[in-house]
Design an enzyme around this catalytic site. Structure first.
Site, mmCIF file in Angstrom:
data_model
loop_
_atom_site.group_PDB
_atom_site.id
_atom_site.type_symbol
_atom_site.label_atom_id
_atom_site.label_comp_id
_atom_site.label_asym_id
_atom_site.label_seq_id
_atom_site.Cartn_x
_atom_site.Cartn_y
_atom_site.Cartn_z
ATOM 1 N N HIS A 66 0.835 -1.217 0.000
ATOM 2 C CA HIS A 66 0.000 0.000 0.000
ATOM 3 C C HIS A 66 0.856 1.248 0.000
ATOM 4 O O HIS A 66 0.399 2.323 -0.382
ATOM 5 C CB HIS A 66 -0.896 0.039 1.246
ATOM 6 C CG HIS A 66 -1.716 -1.187 1.420
ATOM 7 N ND1 HIS A 66 -2.699 -1.553 0.529
ATOM 8 C CD2 HIS A 66 -1.693 -2.156 2.364
ATOM 9 C CE1 HIS A 66 -3.255 -2.684 0.941
ATOM 10 N NE2 HIS A 66 -2.667 -3.076 2.042
ATOM 11 N N HIS A 91 5.573 6.801 6.143
ATOM 12 C CA HIS A 91 5.240 6.256 4.829
ATOM 13 C C HIS A 91 4.775 7.411 3.944
ATOM 14 O O HIS A 91 4.622 8.537 4.403
ATOM 15 C CB HIS A 91 4.126 5.183 4.946
ATOM 16 C CG HIS A 91 2.866 5.763 5.488
ATOM 17 N ND1 HIS A 91 2.576 5.780 6.838
ATOM 18 C CD2 HIS A 91 1.848 6.412 4.879
ATOM 19 C CE1 HIS A 91 1.418 6.403 7.017
ATOM 20 N NE2 HIS A 91 0.966 6.794 5.843
ATOM 21 N N HIS A 93 2.332 8.831 0.349
ATOM 22 C CA HIS A 93 1.226 8.710 -0.602
ATOM 23 C C HIS A 93 1.631 9.567 -1.795
ATOM 24 O O HIS A 93 2.146 10.682 -1.612
ATOM 25 C CB HIS A 93 -0.078 9.240 0.005
ATOM 26 C CG HIS A 93 -0.462 8.551 1.285
ATOM 27 N ND1 HIS A 93 -1.281 7.454 1.325
ATOM 28 C CD2 HIS A 93 -0.081 8.795 2.581
ATOM 29 C CE1 HIS A 93 -1.433 7.058 2.576
ATOM 30 N NE2 HIS A 93 -0.705 7.846 3.360
ATOM 31 N N HIS A 117 3.658 10.832 5.909
ATOM 32 C CA HIS A 117 3.022 10.710 7.223
ATOM 33 C C HIS A 117 3.982 10.059 8.200
ATOM 34 O O HIS A 117 4.525 8.976 7.920
ATOM 35 C CB HIS A 117 1.747 9.875 7.118
ATOM 36 C CG HIS A 117 0.682 10.568 6.341
ATOM 37 N ND1 HIS A 117 -0.289 9.892 5.637
ATOM 38 C CD2 HIS A 117 0.433 11.884 6.156
ATOM 39 C CE1 HIS A 117 -1.084 10.762 5.049
ATOM 40 N NE2 HIS A 117 -0.675 11.997 5.353
ATOM 41 N N THR A 198 -6.151 6.809 7.140
ATOM 42 C CA THR A 198 -6.675 7.033 5.784
ATOM 43 C C THR A 198 -6.704 5.728 4.987
ATOM 44 O O THR A 198 -7.010 5.727 3.798
ATOM 45 C CB THR A 198 -5.820 8.061 5.007
ATOM 46 O OG1 THR A 198 -4.527 7.481 4.751
ATOM 47 C CG2 THR A 198 -5.688 9.355 5.779
ATOM 48 N N THR A 199 -6.382 4.620 5.682
ATOM 49 C CA THR A 199 -6.511 3.303 5.058
ATOM 50 C C THR A 199 -7.378 2.432 5.960
ATOM 51 O O THR A 199 -7.485 2.713 7.166
ATOM 52 C CB THR A 199 -5.134 2.597 4.932
ATOM 53 O OG1 THR A 199 -4.596 2.454 6.249
ATOM 54 C CG2 THR A 199 -4.184 3.377 4.068
HETATM 55 N N1 LIG Z 1 -2.284 7.441 6.289
HETATM 56 S S1 LIG Z 1 -2.204 6.701 7.684
HETATM 57 O O1 LIG Z 1 -3.524 6.625 8.274
HETATM 58 O O2 LIG Z 1 -1.209 7.390 8.513
HETATM 59 C C1 LIG Z 1 -1.604 5.082 7.416
HETATM 60 C C2 LIG Z 1 -1.475 4.556 6.144
HETATM 61 F F1 LIG Z 1 -1.856 5.236 5.060
HETATM 62 C C3 LIG Z 1 -0.924 3.302 5.946
HETATM 63 F F2 LIG Z 1 -0.813 2.820 4.688
HETATM 64 C C4 LIG Z 1 -0.502 2.549 7.008
HETATM 65 S S2 LIG Z 1 0.252 1.003 6.686
HETATM 66 O O3 LIG Z 1 1.408 1.306 5.866
HETATM 67 O O4 LIG Z 1 0.526 0.348 7.907
HETATM 68 C C5 LIG Z 1 -0.786 -0.012 5.692
HETATM 69 C C6 LIG Z 1 -2.115 -0.251 6.248
HETATM 70 O O5 LIG Z 1 -2.336 0.115 7.533
HETATM 71 C C7 LIG Z 1 -0.680 3.034 8.308
HETATM 72 N N2 LIG Z 1 -0.294 2.186 9.332
HETATM 73 C C8 LIG Z 1 -0.443 2.436 10.734
HETATM 74 C C9 LIG Z 1 -1.864 2.312 11.208
HETATM 75 C C10 LIG Z 1 -2.308 0.881 11.116
HETATM 76 C C11 LIG Z 1 -1.486 -0.018 12.004
HETATM 77 C C12 LIG Z 1 -0.032 0.319 12.033
HETATM 78 C C13 LIG Z 1 0.889 -0.532 12.653
HETATM 79 C C14 LIG Z 1 2.248 -0.216 12.690
HETATM 80 C C15 LIG Z 1 2.701 0.954 12.095
HETATM 81 C C16 LIG Z 1 1.809 1.803 11.456
HETATM 82 C C17 LIG Z 1 0.465 1.502 11.487
HETATM 83 C C18 LIG Z 1 -1.206 4.320 8.495
HETATM 84 F F3 LIG Z 1 -1.325 4.837 9.730
HETATM 85 ZN ZN LIG Z 2 -0.606 7.913 5.381
#
Ligand SMILES: NS(=O)(=O)c1c(F)c(F)c(S(=O)(=O)CCO)c(N[C@H]2CCCc3ccccc32)c1F
Ligand SMILES: [Zn+2]
Length: 263
Positions: A66, A91, A93, A117, A198-199
Site C-alpha cells: 500500500h 510512509h 502517498h 506521514h 486514511t486506510t
Molecule cells: N495514512 S495513515 O492513516 O497514517 C496510514 C497509512 F496510510 C498506511 F498505509 C498505514 S500502513 O502502511 O501500515 C498499511 C495499512 O495500515 C498506516 N499504518 C499504521 C496504522 C495501522 C497499524 C499500524 C501498525 C504499525 C505501524 C503503522 C500503522 C497508516 F497509519
Molecule cells: Zn498515510
C-alpha cells in the site's frame, strides 16, 4: 485482513463493506479550506525528541503493497502534546509518473504531488501501536505535503535503496539518518484536526497535524518513487504499479480545522 486497493472493485468506495469505520464519521484526509479555519493561539509549536538518529542504527525500509514505509524507533517522540506520542513508522502517498498529483490532504482544493506521514502512538497510555490504533487518543500523525523542486538529500537517504523493495512484502535494512531533515523548517505553523487512519480499518483515532509548509523533492526523485515500486509480489505474473495510493478528501461532519498561525 480483507484485501483493499485504491481503485477498482476493492477501491475506497467499497472499503466500508469489510471495514465499517471507513463509512463512519471523522474520516481523513480532508480538504483544508480557508473558510473553515479557526486560529487557536494555544496550539504550541510541535516539539520532537530524538529524531536525529545515528547512522550506526538501522531502519527497516519496506513495501507493504500500500505504501513505502520506514520503521522508526519508539525512542523518537512528540513532546509537545498532553501525552507522549512515540514514533512507529513513516510512509508516503503519491500520484503517478504521468499524473504527479497524489497528496491525501489538499489545501483549498490544491492537491500536491505527494505527502509523507510520520505515525506516532500514545505510549503514555498504550504499550504498542496495535493497542493504540483503535482508541480515540491513540495516534498522532504528522503530515508533510511534498512539492516538486530542489533535490532533497534527506529523502535520498532511503530512496537510493528503493530498488531493493520493488515488490510487495520486500524489506531491507537501511542506515538511520536525521528524520528531522524530512520535516519542513517551521514546526510552529500547522493545521490541526481530529480524524482517522486514511486506510482500512479507518479507525477515527488520529490527531492530525498537517504542516503549512511543504518540503520539496526533485522531479527525478518523484519519478523514482512513483515508477519503481509495485503493489504485487515479485513472483506474480501481472505486475501492478504502486501509484495513486491516496484516499480522496472526506466529509467534514461539523469538524473545525484549527490553525496555529494567522495569515
Ligand atoms: N495514512 S495513515 O492513516 O497514517 C496510514 C497509512 F496510510 C498506511 F498505509 C498505514 S500502513 O502502511 O501500515 C498499511 C495499512 O495500515 C498506516 N499504518 C499504521 C496504522 C495501522 C497499524 C499500524 C501498525 C504499525 C505501524 C503503522 C500503522 C497508516 F497509519
Ligand atoms: Zn498515510
Amino acid at each position: 485482513g480483507v484485501k483493499w486497493t485504491y481503485s477498482g472493485p476493492e477501491g475506497e468506495h467499497h472499503w466500508s463493506k469489510h471495514y465499517p469505520f471507513c463509512g463512519g464519521a471523522f474520516q481523513s484526509p480532508i480538504d483544508i479550506q480557508r473558510d473553515f479555519l479557526q486560529y487557536d493561539p494555544n496550539l504550541l509549536p510541535i516539539e520532537i525528541q530524538n529524531y536525529n538518529l545515528s547512522s550506526s542504527e538501522q531502519l527497516t525500509l519496506g513495501n507493504n503493497g500500500h505504501s513505502v514505509q520506514l520503521s522508526l524507533p519508539s525512542s523518537m517522540y512528540i513532546s509537545s502534546l498532553p501525552q507522549r506520542y512515540s514514533a512507529a513508522q513513516l510512509h508516503f502517498h503519491w500520484g503517478s509518473s504521468t499524473l504527479p498529483s497524489g497528496s491525501e490532504h489538499t489545501i483549498n482544493g490544491k492537491q500536491y504531488p505527494a505527502e509523507m506521514h510520520v505515525v506516532h502512538f500514545n505510549s503514555d497510555k498504550y504499550p504498542n501501536i496495535s493497542m493504540a490504533m483503535d482508541k480515540s487518543d491513540g495516534l498522532a500523525v504528522l503530515g508533510v505535503l511534498m512539492e516538486l523542486g530542489e533535490f532533497n538529500p534527506a529523502f535520498d537517504q532511503f530512496l537510493k535503496y528503493i530498488n531493493g523493495i520493488k515488490y510487495r512484502d520486500q524489506k531491507l535494512q537501511v542506515p538511520a539518518f536525521n528524520i528531522r531533515e524530512l520535516l519542513p523548517s517551521r514546526l510552529d505553523e500547522y493545521y490541526r484536526y481530529d480524524g482517522s487512519l486514511t486506510t482500512p480499518p479507518c479507525y477515527p483515532s488520529v490527531l492530525w497535524t498537517v504542516f503549512r509548509r511543504p518540503i520539496t523533492i526533485s522531479p527525478k526523485q518523484f519519478q523514482t518513487l512513483a515508477s519503481t515500486v509495485y503493489s504485487s509480489h515479485a513472483q506474480e505474473s501481472a505486475s501492478v504499479p504502486l501509484a495513486g495510493n491516496y484516499r480522496k478528501p472526506q466529509q467534514m461532519d461539523n469538524r473545525v480545522v484549527l490553525v496555529s498561525f494567522q495569515e
